[in-house]
Write an enzyme that holds these catalytic residues in place. Sequence first.
Site, PDB file in Angstrom:
ATOM      1  N   PRO A  32      54.356   9.837 -14.279  1.00 32.84           N
ATOM      2  CA  PRO A  32      54.382  11.157 -13.642  1.00 32.84           C
ATOM      3  C   PRO A  32      54.545  12.313 -14.614  1.00 32.84           C
ATOM      4  CG  PRO A  32      56.399   9.935 -13.187  1.00 32.84           C
ATOM      5  CD  PRO A  32      55.431   8.973 -13.814  1.00 32.84           C
ATOM      6  N   ASN A  33      53.835  13.377 -14.294  1.00 34.11           N
ATOM      7  CA  ASN A  33      53.874  14.661 -15.012  1.00 34.11           C
ATOM      8  C   ASN A  33      53.172  14.646 -16.359  1.00 34.11           C
ATOM      9  OD1 ASN A  33      55.349  16.163 -13.030  1.00 34.11           O
ATOM     10  ND2 ASN A  33      57.147  14.961 -13.607  1.00 34.11           N
ATOM     11  N   ARG A  40      52.927  22.689 -20.909  1.00 34.73           N
ATOM     12  CA  ARG A  40      54.320  23.161 -20.819  1.00 34.73           C
ATOM     13  C   ARG A  40      55.188  22.304 -21.714  1.00 34.73           C
ATOM     14  NH1 ARG A  40      52.550  22.838 -15.688  1.00 34.73           N
ATOM     15  NH2 ARG A  40      52.161  24.820 -14.679  1.00 34.73           N
ATOM     16  N   TYR A  45      57.022  17.836 -25.950  1.00 30.72           N
ATOM     17  CA  TYR A  45      55.920  16.881 -25.763  1.00 30.72           C
ATOM     18  C   TYR A  45      54.655  17.222 -26.552  1.00 30.72           C
ATOM     19  CZ  TYR A  45      59.016  15.398 -22.038  1.00 30.72           C
ATOM     20  OH  TYR A  45      60.107  14.957 -21.344  1.00 30.72           O
ATOM     21  N   ASN A  96      53.502   4.483 -20.595  1.00 30.98           N
ATOM     22  CA  ASN A  96      54.560   5.485 -20.671  1.00 30.98           C
ATOM     23  C   ASN A  96      54.953   5.754 -19.209  1.00 30.98           C
ATOM     24  OD1 ASN A  96      56.260   7.644 -20.829  1.00 30.98           O
ATOM     25  ND2 ASN A  96      55.016   8.806 -22.285  1.00 30.98           N
ATOM     26  N   ALA A  99      59.420   9.545 -16.296  1.00 31.56           N
ATOM     27  CA  ALA A  99      60.763   9.543 -15.695  1.00 31.56           C
ATOM     28  C   ALA A  99      61.083   8.220 -14.988  1.00 31.56           C
ATOM     29  CB  ALA A  99      60.894  10.705 -14.721  1.00 31.56           C
ATOM     30  N   HIS A 102      63.522   5.429 -16.325  1.00 31.50           N
ATOM     31  CA  HIS A 102      64.976   5.447 -16.161  1.00 31.50           C
ATOM     32  C   HIS A 102      65.415   5.111 -14.732  1.00 31.50           C
ATOM     33  CE1 HIS A 102      64.162   7.504 -19.875  1.00 31.50           C
ATOM     34  NE2 HIS A 102      63.594   8.515 -19.230  1.00 31.50           N
ATOM     35  N   ASP A 109      59.757  -4.821 -12.279  1.00 34.26           N
ATOM     36  CA  ASP A 109      59.417  -6.093 -11.614  1.00 34.26           C
ATOM     37  C   ASP A 109      57.918  -6.382 -11.700  1.00 34.26           C
ATOM     38  OD1 ASP A 109      62.042  -6.533 -10.979  1.00 34.26           O
ATOM     39  OD2 ASP A 109      61.869  -5.979  -8.864  1.00 34.26           O
ATOM     40  N   GLU A 120      55.982  -0.321 -24.244  1.00 31.09           N
ATOM     41  CA  GLU A 120      56.509   0.907 -23.638  1.00 31.09           C
ATOM     42  C   GLU A 120      56.452   2.022 -24.687  1.00 31.09           C
ATOM     43  OE1 GLU A 120      60.596   0.394 -22.534  1.00 31.09           O
ATOM     44  OE2 GLU A 120      60.898   2.525 -22.119  1.00 31.09           O
ATOM     45  N   HIS A 122      57.059   6.248 -25.537  1.00 29.96           N
ATOM     46  CA  HIS A 122      57.564   7.578 -25.166  1.00 29.96           C
ATOM     47  C   HIS A 122      57.202   8.549 -26.274  1.00 29.96           C
ATOM     48  CE1 HIS A 122      59.653   5.982 -21.762  1.00 29.96           C
ATOM     49  NE2 HIS A 122      60.064   4.997 -22.538  1.00 29.96           N
ATOM     50  N   LEU A 123      56.765   9.720 -25.856  1.00 29.04           N
ATOM     51  CA  LEU A 123      56.434  10.764 -26.832  1.00 29.04           C
ATOM     52  C   LEU A 123      57.687  11.203 -27.568  1.00 29.04           C
ATOM     53  CD1 LEU A 123      54.170  12.581 -24.294  1.00 29.04           C
ATOM     54  CD2 LEU A 123      53.333  11.736 -26.484  1.00 29.04           C
ATOM     55  N   SER A 124      58.741  11.437 -26.811  1.00 28.59           N
ATOM     56  CA  SER A 124      60.000  11.910 -27.399  1.00 28.59           C
ATOM     57  C   SER A 124      60.901  10.717 -27.695  1.00 28.59           C
ATOM     58  CB  SER A 124      60.691  12.864 -26.430  1.00 28.59           C
ATOM     59  OG  SER A 124      61.014  12.183 -25.227  1.00 28.59           O
ATOM     60  N   ARG A 129      68.041  12.049 -26.589  1.00 29.72           N
ATOM     61  CA  ARG A 129      68.046  13.086 -25.554  1.00 29.72           C
ATOM     62  C   ARG A 129      69.217  12.876 -24.578  1.00 29.72           C
ATOM     63  NH1 ARG A 129      62.176  13.917 -23.238  1.00 29.72           N
ATOM     64  NH2 ARG A 129      63.216  15.786 -22.431  1.00 29.72           N
ATOM     65  N   ARG A 133      68.483   9.470 -20.109  1.00 31.23           N
ATOM     66  CA  ARG A 133      67.195   8.969 -20.637  1.00 31.23           C
ATOM     67  C   ARG A 133      67.385   7.788 -21.584  1.00 31.23           C
ATOM     68  NH1 ARG A 133      63.432  13.081 -19.178  1.00 31.23           N
ATOM     69  NH2 ARG A 133      64.459  15.114 -19.129  1.00 31.23           N
TER      70      ARG A 133
HETATM   71  O1  CA2 Z   1      59.083  11.129 -24.007  1.00 35.16           O
HETATM   72  C1  CA2 Z   1      58.386  10.656 -23.098  1.00 35.16           C
HETATM   73  O2  CA2 Z   1      57.248  10.267 -23.260  1.00 35.16           O
HETATM   74  C2  CA2 Z   1      58.961  10.588 -21.692  1.00 35.16           C
HETATM   75  O3  CA2 Z   1      58.508   9.384 -21.107  1.00 35.16           O
HETATM   76  C3  CA2 Z   1      58.402  11.773 -20.957  1.00 35.16           C
HETATM   77  C4  CA2 Z   1      58.959  11.923 -19.551  1.00 35.16           C
HETATM   78  C5  CA2 Z   1      60.473  11.870 -19.556  1.00 35.16           C
HETATM   79  O4  CA2 Z   1      60.954  11.881 -18.241  1.00 35.16           O
HETATM   80  C6  CA2 Z   1      60.991  10.624 -20.268  1.00 35.16           C
HETATM   81  O5  CA2 Z   1      62.382  10.681 -20.284  1.00 35.16           O
HETATM   82  C7  CA2 Z   1      60.477  10.570 -21.686  1.00 35.16           C
HETATM   83  C8  CA2 Z   1      58.513  13.240 -18.946  1.00 35.16           C
HETATM   84  C9  CA2 Z   1      57.039  13.407 -18.878  1.00 35.16           C
HETATM   85  C10 CA2 Z   1      56.768  14.813 -18.464  1.00 35.16           C
HETATM   86  O6  CA2 Z   1      55.701  15.302 -19.235  1.00 35.16           O
HETATM   87  C11 CA2 Z   1      55.512  16.627 -19.273  1.00 35.16           C
HETATM   88  C12 CA2 Z   1      54.564  17.062 -20.150  1.00 35.16           C
HETATM   89  C13 CA2 Z   1      54.323  18.383 -20.266  1.00 35.16           C
HETATM   90  C14 CA2 Z   1      54.993  19.302 -19.505  1.00 35.16           C
HETATM   91  C15 CA2 Z   1      55.954  18.870 -18.610  1.00 35.16           C
HETATM   92  C16 CA2 Z   1      56.197  17.529 -18.492  1.00 35.16           C
END
Ligand code: CA2
Length: 205
Positions: A32-33, A40, A45, A96, A99, A102, A109, A120, A122-124, A129, A133
Site C-alpha cells: 500500500p501507498n 511525497r 522514500y 515490499n 505498512a 508490521h 501466512d 522482503e 524496504h526502501l527505508s 525508524r 516499524r
Molecule cells: O521503507 C519501506 O519501504 C516501507 O515498507 C514503506 C512503507 C512503510 O509503512 C514501512 O514501514 C517501510 C510506506 C510506504 C508508503 O510509501 C509512500 C511513498 C511515497 C509517499 C508516501 C508514501
Amino acid sequence: MRPCWTLSREVVLMYPACEHIDMLRILVVHGPNLNLLGTREQSIYGTLSLEALDSAITKLAKALAVEVTQCQSNSEGELVTWIQKARTRYDGIIINPAAYTHTSIAIRDAIAAVGLPTVEVHLSNIHQREEFRHRSYIAGVALGQIAGFGPTGYLLALRGLHDHLATGRRQEKTPTLVTPRRRAKGTRPLRSRLKDRIQSEGSIE
Ligand code: CA2
C-alpha cells in the site's frame, strides 16, 4: 521443474524431469501507498516513481535472463491472492509489504503457505525508524530482508533471489547418486518408504 525419482534395487537416482532450464520467473509485489513513490515524502522514500523503479527492475531482470512481473495494491486481500496464485506461476517473490509488514499475519501466512523463496524489501531502514516499524511479520518466513538501500534494495533482492534459485537449479540438474546407507535395525527399506510417500503425496520434492 520438479525432480522425478526412479527407484532401483541398488541405488536411488534423482534427475530433473526435463533437460532444458526454463527461465526463472519472479513476482515483485508492492504494498500500500507505494504507488505514491516519488510524489511525497521524498526525504524518506526518494524521488523515483514506482514506474521508474519497475523499469529498473525489468532492465536488470533482462540482463539476468529472469522474467519479472510487478504488481501493486493498497488492499491486503488482493496481495494475499497474488501471493497464493504465485505458487504455480513463479519461482520466487520479492515483496515490499509496506505498512502491512508490521500488521499482516495474513500476508505472512500466504508466504509461508506457498513456500516460494521470498525476499522482503524496504526502501527505508525500518530498524532505524519508529518502534512500530521494527517488527516485521514477514521476516520470519522470508529468505532474507533488505532495508535501507532505497530502490537499489529491489535490485539487490533480484540478484540475491536469482543466485539462490539458479544455484538450486544447477544442483537439481546434476544427477545425484545416492548410495544406500546401512538400514537401522527394525526400519523398512528406503525403497519401500519412498514408494509409500509417492503413493500418498503423488511425488517427492
Ligand atoms: O521503507 C519501506 O519501504 C516501507 O515498507 C514503506 C512503507 C512503510 O509503512 C514501512 O514501514 C517501510 C510506506 C510506504 C508508503 O510509501 C509512500 C511513498 C511515497 C509517499 C508516501 C508514501
